[in-house]
Write an enzyme that holds these catalytic residues in place. Structure first.
Site, short mmCIF file in Angstrom:
data_model
loop_
_atom_site.label_atom_id
_atom_site.label_comp_id
_atom_site.label_asym_id
_atom_site.label_seq_id
_atom_site.Cartn_x
_atom_site.Cartn_y
_atom_site.Cartn_z
N ALA A 1 -16.47 -0.29 -7.61
CA ALA A 1 -15.75 0.90 -8.08
C ALA A 1 -16.71 1.86 -8.77
O ALA A 1 -16.67 3.07 -8.54
CB ALA A 1 -14.62 0.49 -9.02
N GLN B 1 -7.99 10.65 -3.37
CA GLN B 1 -8.78 10.07 -2.27
C GLN B 1 -8.02 10.12 -0.96
O GLN B 1 -8.61 10.32 0.11
CB GLN B 1 -9.28 8.66 -2.62
CG GLN B 1 -8.23 7.58 -2.89
CD GLN B 1 -7.58 7.01 -1.64
OE1 GLN B 1 -8.21 6.95 -0.60
NE2 GLN B 1 -6.32 6.61 -1.74
N SER C 1 0.83 -1.20 0.00
CA SER C 1 0.00 0.00 0.00
C SER C 1 0.87 1.25 0.00
O SER C 1 1.84 1.36 0.75
CB SER C 1 -0.90 0.02 1.24
OG SER C 1 -1.51 1.29 1.36
N THR D 1 -8.88 -0.61 2.78
CA THR D 1 -8.82 -1.03 1.38
C THR D 1 -9.32 -2.46 1.27
O THR D 1 -9.81 -3.04 2.24
CB THR D 1 -7.39 -0.78 0.82
OG1 THR D 1 -7.40 -1.07 -0.56
CG2 THR D 1 -6.33 -1.62 1.51
N ALA E 1 -19.80 -2.34 -13.41
CA ALA E 1 -20.89 -2.01 -12.47
C ALA E 1 -20.65 -2.65 -11.11
O ALA E 1 -21.59 -3.01 -10.41
CB ALA E 1 -22.23 -2.44 -13.06
N GLY E 2 -19.38 -2.74 -10.73
CA GLY E 2 -19.04 -3.28 -9.41
C GLY E 2 -18.93 -2.15 -8.40
O GLY E 2 -19.43 -1.04 -8.61
N LYS F 1 -13.75 -2.97 2.88
CA LYS F 1 -14.55 -1.75 2.77
C LYS F 1 -16.00 -1.93 3.20
O LYS F 1 -16.64 -0.99 3.67
CB LYS F 1 -14.49 -1.19 1.34
CG LYS F 1 -13.12 -0.63 0.98
CD LYS F 1 -13.14 0.04 -0.37
CE LYS F 1 -11.77 0.56 -0.74
NZ LYS F 1 -11.77 1.34 -1.99
P1 ATR Z 1 -16.38 -5.41 -7.20
O1 ATR Z 1 -15.70 -4.10 -7.50
O2 ATR Z 1 -17.79 -5.20 -6.78
O3 ATR Z 1 -15.61 -6.34 -6.32
P2 ATR Z 1 -15.56 -7.08 -9.42
O4 ATR Z 1 -16.09 -8.45 -9.27
O5 ATR Z 1 -14.13 -6.82 -9.11
O6 ATR Z 1 -16.53 -6.11 -8.60
O7 ATR Z 1 -15.84 -6.61 -10.89
C1 ATR Z 1 -15.66 -5.29 -11.26
C2 ATR Z 1 -16.26 -5.07 -12.63
O8 ATR Z 1 -15.38 -5.63 -13.62
C3 ATR Z 1 -17.62 -5.72 -12.84
O9 ATR Z 1 -18.42 -4.78 -13.52
C4 ATR Z 1 -17.31 -6.93 -13.72
O10 ATR Z 1 -18.37 -7.32 -14.59
P3 ATR Z 1 -19.52 -8.36 -14.08
O11 ATR Z 1 -20.42 -7.55 -13.21
O12 ATR Z 1 -20.16 -8.82 -15.31
O13 ATR Z 1 -18.80 -9.44 -13.33
C5 ATR Z 1 -16.18 -6.39 -14.55
N1 ATR Z 1 -15.39 -7.47 -15.15
C6 ATR Z 1 -14.54 -8.30 -14.51
N2 ATR Z 1 -14.00 -9.17 -15.39
C7 ATR Z 1 -14.54 -8.89 -16.60
C8 ATR Z 1 -14.37 -9.41 -17.93
N3 ATR Z 1 -13.53 -10.44 -18.18
N4 ATR Z 1 -15.08 -8.83 -18.93
C9 ATR Z 1 -15.91 -7.80 -18.70
N5 ATR Z 1 -16.11 -7.26 -17.49
C10 ATR Z 1 -15.43 -7.79 -16.45
#
Ligand code: ATR
Length: 269
Positions: A131, A244, A15, A62, A128-129, A66
């Protein structure tokens, strides 16, 4: 006793937060220490209790803590509520713990520094996760014309869009139409050196491209691709990381940190 702060997470060894905050403390003449703490799975509450009961005044949180920090806080800022996650905790004078999320505002600070044309623009967010959820409210506050969230799993984009007024809509990669002024990659794909499934035409027609991920040395695969397609304004998330952190520091200490000076310092550190 010196004022104590730290960052919780797992892994945590790499970090940058301790060096960022040590620098902010130096340039604002604040007397404090900032450490890092590895949190074993399921032990966030214990670690945070221990920290705050031994004089800790504030911490950053982190991955993967979170959501635990969100539950831990006694009160939440509107940004933390909107993000559904907390990256900053502060012990208030009455002993209760405030939870904030500075990620999205950190991004917007960096976008404004980079003269990103946000107002009245069409913004595309990829992913759409967590972030994406963390940046929606601060971006909406800059008054874009519209925000489109495109995601592999459409239902997740639809869910996030439904939390906001009709300025935010959801799309799948297959039905994505039109062009966008600003494209923000909020997936973690760059960490794996992978690209989202956007057409060259769409990415190449953006005025401004930003990847929330960053690499210490050089472009991410996404910012590099955008540049190769002719997008001159293409940036990674290093400035967001600094933004941030500054917002956390300002919340804790009530003093302003010079963003440009900090960027200048760490870009060349
Ligand atoms: P979080 O931030 O909530 O932990 P994550 O699982 O790390 O989420 O995923 C972050 C984003 O990257 C999600 O929008 C994910 O798409 P899905 O919702 O369909 O899982 C996207 N993502 C991760 N791998 C991907 C890939 N190979 N192709 C397209 N999008 C991907």
């Amino acid at each position: 006793m010196t004022d104590k702060y730290l960052v919780f997470g797992n892994p945590i060894a790499h970090s940058m937060s301790p060096s960022l905050h040590a620098y902010f403390a130096k340039i604002t003449q604040q007397d404090l220490v900032y450490d890092r703490s590895l949190v074993e799975e399921g032990r966030f509450k214990e670690c945070a209790d221990e920290f705050f009961s031994h004089g800790g005044l504030g911490c950053n949180i982190t991955v993967p803590c979170k959501l635990d920090a969100y539950s831990y806080a006694n009160t939440l800022t509107d940004y933390a509520k909107a993000a559904g996650a907390v990256n900053t905790l502060k012990k208030l004078d009455d002993g209760t713990i405030l939870g904030d999320n500075t990620d999205g505002r950190g991004l917007v600070r960096d976008l404004l520094r980079l003269k990103c044309p946000l107002q009245d623009s069409k913004v595309l967010i990829i992913g759409a996760g967590g972030a994406c959820q963390g940046i929606l409210k601060p971006i909406l506050e800059t008054n874009p014309k519209s925000i489109t969230i495109v995601n592999r799993t459409l239902s997740k984009a639809e869910h996030l869009a439904s939390l906001y007024q009709d300025k935010v809509t959801a799309a799948s990669f297959e039905n994505l139409e039109g062009s966008f002024d600003v494209i923000i990659n909020a997936t973690s794909l760059s960490l794996k050196n992978e690209l989202p499934n956007l057409s060259d035409e769409l990415l190449g027609s953006a005025k401004f491209v930003y990847d929330l991920m960053y690499r210490k040395y050089g472009d991410t695969v996404f910012t590099k691709k955008a540049k190769a397609l002719g997008v001159t304004q293409s940036f990674d998330g290093f400035g967001m990381l600094i933004g941030q952190a500054i917002l956390s520091f300002e919340l804790w200490r009530g003093v302003e940190v010079d963003f440009d000076k900090a960027i200048e310092h760490f870009m060349h550190a």
